[in-house]
Design a protein around this motif. Structure first.
Motif, PDB file in Angstrom:
ATOM      1  N   SER A  33       0.541  -1.357  -0.147  1.00 21.04           N
ATOM      2  CA  SER A  33       0.003  -0.040  -0.060  1.00 21.04           C
ATOM      3  C   SER A  33       0.848   1.085  -0.238  1.00 21.04           C
ATOM      4  CB  SER A  33      -1.116   0.111   1.217  1.00 21.04           C
ATOM      5  OG  SER A  33      -1.470   1.219   0.932  1.00 21.04           O
ATOM      6  N   ASN A  34       1.816   1.085   0.919  1.00 21.22           N
ATOM      7  CA  ASN A  34       3.064   2.781   0.724  1.00 21.22           C
ATOM      8  C   ASN A  34       2.921   2.657  -0.524  1.00 21.22           C
ATOM      9  OD1 ASN A  34       4.166   4.498   2.299  1.00 21.22           O
ATOM     10  ND2 ASN A  34       5.551   3.032   2.875  1.00 21.22           N
ATOM     11  N   MET A  35       4.110   1.531  -1.132  1.00 19.03           N
ATOM     12  CA  MET A  35       4.809   1.359  -2.323  1.00 19.03           C
ATOM     13  C   MET A  35       3.707   2.208  -3.128  1.00 19.03           C
ATOM     14  SD  MET A  35       5.810  -2.257  -2.917  1.00 19.03           S
ATOM     15  CE  MET A  35       7.571  -3.079  -2.504  1.00 19.03           C
ATOM     16  N   VAL A  36       1.988   1.876  -3.481  1.00 18.10           N
ATOM     17  CA  VAL A  36       1.320   2.548  -4.905  1.00 18.10           C
ATOM     18  C   VAL A  36       0.997   4.392  -4.148  1.00 18.10           C
ATOM     19  CG1 VAL A  36      -0.894   1.860  -3.591  1.00 18.10           C
ATOM     20  CG2 VAL A  36      -0.508   2.215  -6.491  1.00 18.10           C
ATOM     21  N   GLN A  45       9.389   8.198 -14.827  1.00 16.90           N
ATOM     22  CA  GLN A  45       9.713   6.712 -14.741  1.00 16.90           C
ATOM     23  C   GLN A  45      11.083   6.290 -13.061  1.00 16.90           C
ATOM     24  OE1 GLN A  45       7.768   4.223 -15.258  1.00 16.90           O
ATOM     25  NE2 GLN A  45       9.004   3.353 -13.807  1.00 16.90           N
ATOM     26  N   LYS A  46      11.923   6.973 -13.892  1.00 15.85           N
ATOM     27  CA  LYS A  46      13.135   7.215 -13.144  1.00 15.85           C
ATOM     28  C   LYS A  46      12.931   7.403 -12.174  1.00 15.85           C
ATOM     29  CE  LYS A  46      16.614   7.868 -16.974  1.00 15.85           C
ATOM     30  NZ  LYS A  46      17.153   8.382 -17.875  1.00 15.85           N
ATOM     31  N   GLU A  47      12.178   8.776 -11.832  1.00 16.79           N
ATOM     32  CA  GLU A  47      11.845   8.651  -9.923  1.00 16.79           C
ATOM     33  C   GLU A  47      11.649   7.870  -8.982  1.00 16.79           C
ATOM     34  OE1 GLU A  47      10.728  12.611  -9.942  1.00 16.79           O
ATOM     35  OE2 GLU A  47      12.548  13.658 -10.127  1.00 16.79           O
ATOM     36  N   ARG A  48      10.080   6.712  -9.750  1.00 14.21           N
ATOM     37  CA  ARG A  48       9.449   6.125  -9.421  1.00 14.21           C
ATOM     38  C   ARG A  48      10.303   4.858  -8.836  1.00 14.21           C
ATOM     39  NH1 ARG A  48       3.517   4.966 -11.802  1.00 14.21           N
ATOM     40  NH2 ARG A  48       2.706   7.107 -11.057  1.00 14.21           N
ATOM     41  N   THR A  49      11.361   4.468 -10.258  1.00 16.41           N
ATOM     42  CA  THR A  49      11.891   3.127  -9.912  1.00 16.41           C
ATOM     43  C   THR A  49      12.405   3.447  -8.699  1.00 16.41           C
ATOM     44  OG1 THR A  49      11.616   2.844 -12.204  1.00 16.41           O
ATOM     45  CG2 THR A  49      13.491   1.561 -11.388  1.00 16.41           C
ATOM     46  N   PHE A  51      12.137   5.313  -6.134  1.00 12.16           N
ATOM     47  CA  PHE A  51      11.736   5.479  -4.485  1.00 12.16           C
ATOM     48  C   PHE A  51      11.234   3.531  -4.797  1.00 12.16           C
ATOM     49  CE2 PHE A  51       7.284   4.170  -2.715  1.00 12.16           C
ATOM     50  CZ  PHE A  51       7.973   4.756  -2.440  1.00 12.16           C
ATOM     51  N   LEU A  52      11.361   3.398  -5.549  1.00  9.10           N
ATOM     52  CA  LEU A  52      10.864   1.123  -5.135  1.00  9.10           C
ATOM     53  C   LEU A  52      12.244   0.819  -4.266  1.00  9.10           C
ATOM     54  CD1 LEU A  52       8.171   0.704  -8.293  1.00  9.10           C
ATOM     55  CD2 LEU A  52       7.644   0.886  -5.569  1.00  9.10           C
ATOM     56  N   GLU A 116       1.793  -0.636 -12.887  1.00  8.12           N
ATOM     57  CA  GLU A 116       3.498  -1.523 -13.307  1.00  8.12           C
ATOM     58  C   GLU A 116       3.661  -1.714 -12.128  1.00  8.12           C
ATOM     59  OE1 GLU A 116       6.622   2.272 -12.186  1.00  8.12           O
ATOM     60  OE2 GLU A 116       4.906   3.360 -13.142  1.00  8.12           O
ATOM     61  N   LEU A 117       3.148  -2.568 -10.244  1.00  7.71           N
ATOM     62  CA  LEU A 117       3.649  -3.202  -9.284  1.00  7.71           C
ATOM     63  C   LEU A 117       3.713  -4.620 -10.310  1.00  7.71           C
ATOM     64  CD1 LEU A 117       2.204  -0.847  -6.663  1.00  7.71           C
ATOM     65  CD2 LEU A 117       5.126  -0.988  -7.435  1.00  7.71           C
ATOM     66  N   VAL A 118       1.866  -4.745 -10.467  1.00 11.66           N
ATOM     67  CA  VAL A 118       2.307  -6.003 -10.476  1.00 11.66           C
ATOM     68  C   VAL A 118       3.229  -6.687 -11.641  1.00 11.66           C
ATOM     69  CG1 VAL A 118       0.246  -7.497 -12.181  1.00 11.66           C
ATOM     70  CG2 VAL A 118      -0.902  -6.283 -10.955  1.00 11.66           C
ATOM     71  N   GLU A 119       3.984  -6.410 -12.789  1.00 12.45           N
ATOM     72  CA  GLU A 119       4.596  -5.909 -13.598  1.00 12.45           C
ATOM     73  C   GLU A 119       6.021  -6.582 -12.930  1.00 12.45           C
ATOM     74  OE1 GLU A 119       4.080  -6.955 -16.593  1.00 12.45           O
ATOM     75  OE2 GLU A 119       2.520  -7.105 -16.737  1.00 12.45           O
TER      76      GLU A 119
END
Length: 158
Positions: A33-36, A45-49, A51-52, A116-119
Motif C-alpha cells: 500500500s505504501n508503494m502505490v 519513471q526513473k524517480e518512481r523506480t 523510490f521503489l 506497474e507494480l504487478v509487472e
C-alpha cells in the motif's frame, strides 16, 4: 517512513516470533500500500523506480521486514469502483470517509501504478469483476474470488 516504522514495531513486538516459527501471515496491504500511494507522487519513471528501490532497501533490508512470498491484487475496474463508491455515498448521504476516493485523477494514477507494480513484482492479479458480451461489468462472487486467491497461494502453503 512513519508507516514503515509502525510495520517494524508491529513485526518486532507482535508477530516476528510467530513468523520465524513458520507462521503464515496474511496482511491487508502491508508495504504494498505504501508503494502505490507514495510512487504516484512521482511523474518521472526513473524517480518512481528509484523510490521503489529505496523502499525495498529501507523496509526489507534495513528494517528486516519479511518480503512477501506472494501478493494478490484484488483488481476492480476503476469505473466499477467509482460506481460502487457513488452508490455507497448516496446511501449514506455523505462522504465515504476517504479523501482520495473523490479524486478521479488520483484514482486513475493509483490504478495505473498498480499495473506497474504487478509487472515489476509479478503479483497475482485477481479480477473482482467480469465483462459480459455487452461490455457490462458484473461483480464476481466471493467464492470465485476466494478460489482464485487460493489457487495463487496454494503452492506456498505447508
Amino acid at each position: 517512513s512513519m508507516y514503515a516504522i509502525d510495520r517494524f514495531a508491529s513485526f518486532r513486538t507482535d508477530w516476528e516470533e510467530f513468523y520465524k516459527n513458520g507462521g503464515i501471515i496474511i496482511a491487508d496491504r502491508y508495504t504494498t500500500s505504501n508503494m502505490v500511494h507514495q510512487m504516484v507522487k512521482y511523474d518521472d519513471q526513473k524517480e518512481r523506480t528509484a523510490f521503489l528501490d529505496w523502499l525495498e532497501d529501507f523496509e526489507f533490508k534495513k528494517f528486516g521486514l519479511p518480503t512477501p512470498d506472494a501478493v494478490c491484487l484484488l483488481d476492480m475496474p476503476l469505473e466499477v469502483s467509482e460506481a460502487l463508491m457513488a452508490e455507497r455515498t448516496g446511501k449514506t448521504g455523505g462522504s465515504t470517509g476517504d479523501i482520495h476516493e473523490g479524486n478521479h485523477q488520483y484514482l486513475v494514477a493509483v490504478h495505473d501504478a498498480y499495473e506497474e507494480l504487478v509487472e515489476r513484482y509479478q503479483w497475482h492479479r485477481i479480477p473482482c469483476a467480469s465483462k459480459d458480451e455487452f461490455s457490462q461489468y458484473t461483480l464476481r462472487t466471493i467464492e470465485e474470488i476466494h478460489n482464485d486467491v487460493y489457487q495463487a497461494v496454494v503452492n506456498l502453503l505447508p
